[in-house]
Design a protein around this motif. Structure first.
Motif, PDB file in Angstrom:
ATOM      1  N   ILE A   1      -2.784 -19.025  41.818  1.00 58.55           N
ATOM      2  CA  ILE A   1      -3.852 -18.149  41.319  1.00 58.55           C
ATOM      3  C   ILE A   1      -3.317 -17.245  40.215  1.00 58.55           C
ATOM      4  O   ILE A   1      -3.901 -17.163  39.128  1.00 58.55           O
ATOM      5  CB  ILE A   1      -4.462 -17.318  42.471  1.00 58.55           C
ATOM      6  CG1 ILE A   1      -5.284 -18.212  43.400  1.00 58.55           C
ATOM      7  CG2 ILE A   1      -5.318 -16.175  41.916  1.00 58.55           C
ATOM      8  CD1 ILE A   1      -5.727 -17.533  44.694  1.00 58.55           C
TER       9      ILE A   1
ATOM     10  N   SER B   1      -2.568 -19.201  37.117  1.00 60.69           N
ATOM     11  CA  SER B   1      -3.801 -19.526  36.396  1.00 60.69           C
ATOM     12  C   SER B   1      -4.281 -18.324  35.601  1.00 60.69           C
ATOM     13  O   SER B   1      -4.614 -18.433  34.420  1.00 60.69           O
ATOM     14  CB  SER B   1      -4.881 -19.976  37.382  1.00 60.69           C
ATOM     15  OG  SER B   1      -6.106 -20.164  36.725  1.00 60.69           O
ATOM     16  N   TRP B   2      -4.313 -17.177  36.243  1.00 61.68           N
ATOM     17  CA  TRP B   2      -4.812 -15.970  35.597  1.00 61.68           C
ATOM     18  C   TRP B   2      -3.975 -15.559  34.394  1.00 61.68           C
ATOM     19  O   TRP B   2      -4.509 -15.146  33.372  1.00 61.68           O
ATOM     20  CB  TRP B   2      -4.833 -14.806  36.578  1.00 61.68           C
ATOM     21  CG  TRP B   2      -5.894 -14.870  37.619  1.00 61.68           C
ATOM     22  CD1 TRP B   2      -6.839 -15.844  37.795  1.00 61.68           C
ATOM     23  CD2 TRP B   2      -6.103 -13.910  38.655  1.00 61.68           C
ATOM     24  NE1 TRP B   2      -7.622 -15.543  38.884  1.00 61.68           N
ATOM     25  CE2 TRP B   2      -7.198 -14.373  39.425  1.00 61.68           C
ATOM     26  CE3 TRP B   2      -5.474 -12.732  39.003  1.00 61.68           C
ATOM     27  CZ2 TRP B   2      -7.675 -13.657  40.515  1.00 61.68           C
ATOM     28  CZ3 TRP B   2      -5.947 -12.035  40.092  1.00 61.68           C
ATOM     29  CH2 TRP B   2      -7.036 -12.501  40.842  1.00 61.68           C
TER      30      TRP B   2
ATOM     31  N   GLY C   1      -4.147 -18.198  31.374  1.00 59.25           N
ATOM     32  CA  GLY C   1      -4.917 -17.135  30.751  1.00 59.25           C
ATOM     33  C   GLY C   1      -4.457 -16.786  29.350  1.00 59.25           C
ATOM     34  O   GLY C   1      -5.223 -16.220  28.561  1.00 59.25           O
TER      35      GLY C   1
ATOM     36  N   ILE D   1      -7.210 -13.992  29.914  1.00 58.71           N
ATOM     37  CA  ILE D   1      -6.630 -13.452  31.146  1.00 58.71           C
ATOM     38  C   ILE D   1      -7.674 -13.524  32.268  1.00 58.71           C
ATOM     39  O   ILE D   1      -8.842 -13.195  32.069  1.00 58.71           O
ATOM     40  CB  ILE D   1      -6.163 -11.997  30.938  1.00 58.71           C
ATOM     41  CG1 ILE D   1      -5.052 -11.933  29.893  1.00 58.71           C
ATOM     42  CG2 ILE D   1      -5.702 -11.356  32.246  1.00 58.71           C
ATOM     43  CD1 ILE D   1      -3.798 -12.699  30.256  1.00 58.71           C
ATOM     44  N   GLY D   2      -7.227 -13.967  33.417  1.00 55.02           N
ATOM     45  CA  GLY D   2      -8.133 -14.115  34.554  1.00 55.02           C
ATOM     46  C   GLY D   2      -8.756 -15.499  34.636  1.00 55.02           C
ATOM     47  O   GLY D   2      -9.641 -15.737  35.452  1.00 55.02           O
ATOM     48  N   TYR D   3      -8.266 -16.445  33.806  1.00 52.32           N
ATOM     49  CA  TYR D   3      -8.841 -17.794  33.788  1.00 52.32           C
ATOM     50  C   TYR D   3      -8.719 -18.463  35.156  1.00 52.32           C
ATOM     51  O   TYR D   3      -7.663 -18.444  35.790  1.00 52.32           O
ATOM     52  CB  TYR D   3      -8.154 -18.666  32.733  1.00 52.32           C
ATOM     53  CG  TYR D   3      -8.634 -20.092  32.750  1.00 52.32           C
ATOM     54  CD1 TYR D   3      -9.863 -20.425  32.203  1.00 52.32           C
ATOM     55  CD2 TYR D   3      -7.877 -21.090  33.347  1.00 52.32           C
ATOM     56  CE1 TYR D   3     -10.322 -21.729  32.234  1.00 52.32           C
ATOM     57  CE2 TYR D   3      -8.328 -22.398  33.384  1.00 52.32           C
ATOM     58  CZ  TYR D   3      -9.541 -22.717  32.830  1.00 52.32           C
ATOM     59  OH  TYR D   3     -10.000 -24.006  32.871  1.00 52.32           O
ATOM     60  N   CYS D   4      -9.821 -19.056  35.595  1.00 54.13           N
ATOM     61  CA  CYS D   4      -9.856 -19.807  36.851  1.00 54.13           C
ATOM     62  C   CYS D   4     -10.505 -21.158  36.577  1.00 54.13           C
ATOM     63  O   CYS D   4     -11.649 -21.210  36.125  1.00 54.13           O
ATOM     64  CB  CYS D   4     -10.661 -19.039  37.891  1.00 54.13           C
ATOM     65  SG  CYS D   4     -10.944 -19.979  39.414  1.00 54.13           S
TER      66      CYS D   4
ATOM     67  N   SER E   1     -16.938 -12.412  36.586  1.00 57.56           N
ATOM     68  CA  SER E   1     -16.141 -13.326  37.396  1.00 57.56           C
ATOM     69  C   SER E   1     -16.985 -13.926  38.522  1.00 57.56           C
ATOM     70  O   SER E   1     -18.081 -13.459  38.825  1.00 57.56           O
ATOM     71  CB  SER E   1     -14.953 -12.563  38.000  1.00 57.56           C
ATOM     72  OG  SER E   1     -15.413 -11.612  38.937  1.00 57.56           O
TER      73      SER E   1
ATOM     74  N   ASP F   1     -13.365  -6.634  39.135  1.00 60.25           N
ATOM     75  CA  ASP F   1     -12.175  -7.299  38.585  1.00 60.25           C
ATOM     76  C   ASP F   1     -10.902  -6.540  38.940  1.00 60.25           C
ATOM     77  O   ASP F   1      -9.882  -7.146  39.289  1.00 60.25           O
ATOM     78  CB  ASP F   1     -12.294  -7.453  37.071  1.00 60.25           C
ATOM     79  CG  ASP F   1     -13.336  -8.488  36.672  1.00 60.25           C
ATOM     80  OD1 ASP F   1     -13.813  -9.245  37.546  1.00 60.25           O
ATOM     81  OD2 ASP F   1     -13.677  -8.533  35.469  1.00 60.25           O
TER      82      ASP F   1
ATOM     83  N   LEU G   1      -7.925  -7.939  41.275  1.00 61.10           N
ATOM     84  CA  LEU G   1      -6.532  -7.978  40.818  1.00 61.10           C
ATOM     85  C   LEU G   1      -5.621  -7.245  41.794  1.00 61.10           C
ATOM     86  O   LEU G   1      -4.596  -7.792  42.229  1.00 61.10           O
ATOM     87  CB  LEU G   1      -6.402  -7.363  39.423  1.00 61.10           C
ATOM     88  CG  LEU G   1      -4.970  -7.189  38.907  1.00 61.10           C
ATOM     89  CD1 LEU G   1      -4.255  -8.532  38.794  1.00 61.10           C
ATOM     90  CD2 LEU G   1      -4.968  -6.456  37.581  1.00 61.10           C
TER      91      LEU G   1
ATOM     92  N   THR H   1      -5.305  -9.120  45.053  1.00 63.71           N
ATOM     93  CA  THR H   1      -4.502 -10.340  44.889  1.00 63.71           C
ATOM     94  C   THR H   1      -3.022 -10.004  44.791  1.00 63.71           C
ATOM     95  O   THR H   1      -2.181 -10.675  45.404  1.00 63.71           O
ATOM     96  CB  THR H   1      -4.962 -11.125  43.642  1.00 63.71           C
ATOM     97  OG1 THR H   1      -6.342 -11.451  43.799  1.00 63.71           O
ATOM     98  CG2 THR H   1      -4.163 -12.402  43.466  1.00 63.71           C
TER      99      THR H   1
END
Length: 127
Positions: free
Chosen positions: A46, A49-50, A54, A59-62, A83, A103, A107, A110
């Protein structure tokens, strides 16, 4: 390319189930000692990916969110704002939720869950 309503409903439901399953495992996967290595791997994926993917896609790409957005576009809908977690909370609460706050909490949560997972895995490896 447009897709039919029944195909959209099936794929949309499948992507929701996968996405919610990933989120649930990210939140609770550390609880079971047997699942802790898988949980740590997921958390690192995760964050990768972010912040790694990103760099190219934002940034934060999923990838799951990206595929879900592409599915909605193929069904004739627009790209959802915010998101996936923001969309789910807005839908569940039936009110506007601050996307920036969601968001940030996502973050921080996570990062905390990743730190917890690292600590529990290191403790198990050293035992």
């Amino acid at each position: 390319m447009r897709i039919s309503a029944p195909v959209y409903a099936l794929l949309n439901g499948l992507l929701h189930a996968i996405h919610l399953g990933v989120i649930a495992f990210a939140v609770w996967g550390w609880v079971s000692p047997a699942l802790r290595p898988a949980h740590l791997a997921l958390m690192l994926l995760i964050l990768g990916s972010w912040f790694v993917l990103g760099r190219w896609w934002g940034i934060g790409y999923c990838p799951l969110s990206d595929w879900h957005s592409k599915l909605k576009a193929a069904a004739g809908g627009g790209r959802p704002a915010g998101s996936y977690i923001h969309q789910v909370l807005t839908t569940l609460l039936r009110r506007t939720v601050d996307a920036t706050a969601v968001d940030r909490l996502t973050l921080y949560g996570t990062l905390a869950l990743t730190a917890l997972s690292i600590a529990l895995n290191v403790k198990a490896w050293l035992a």
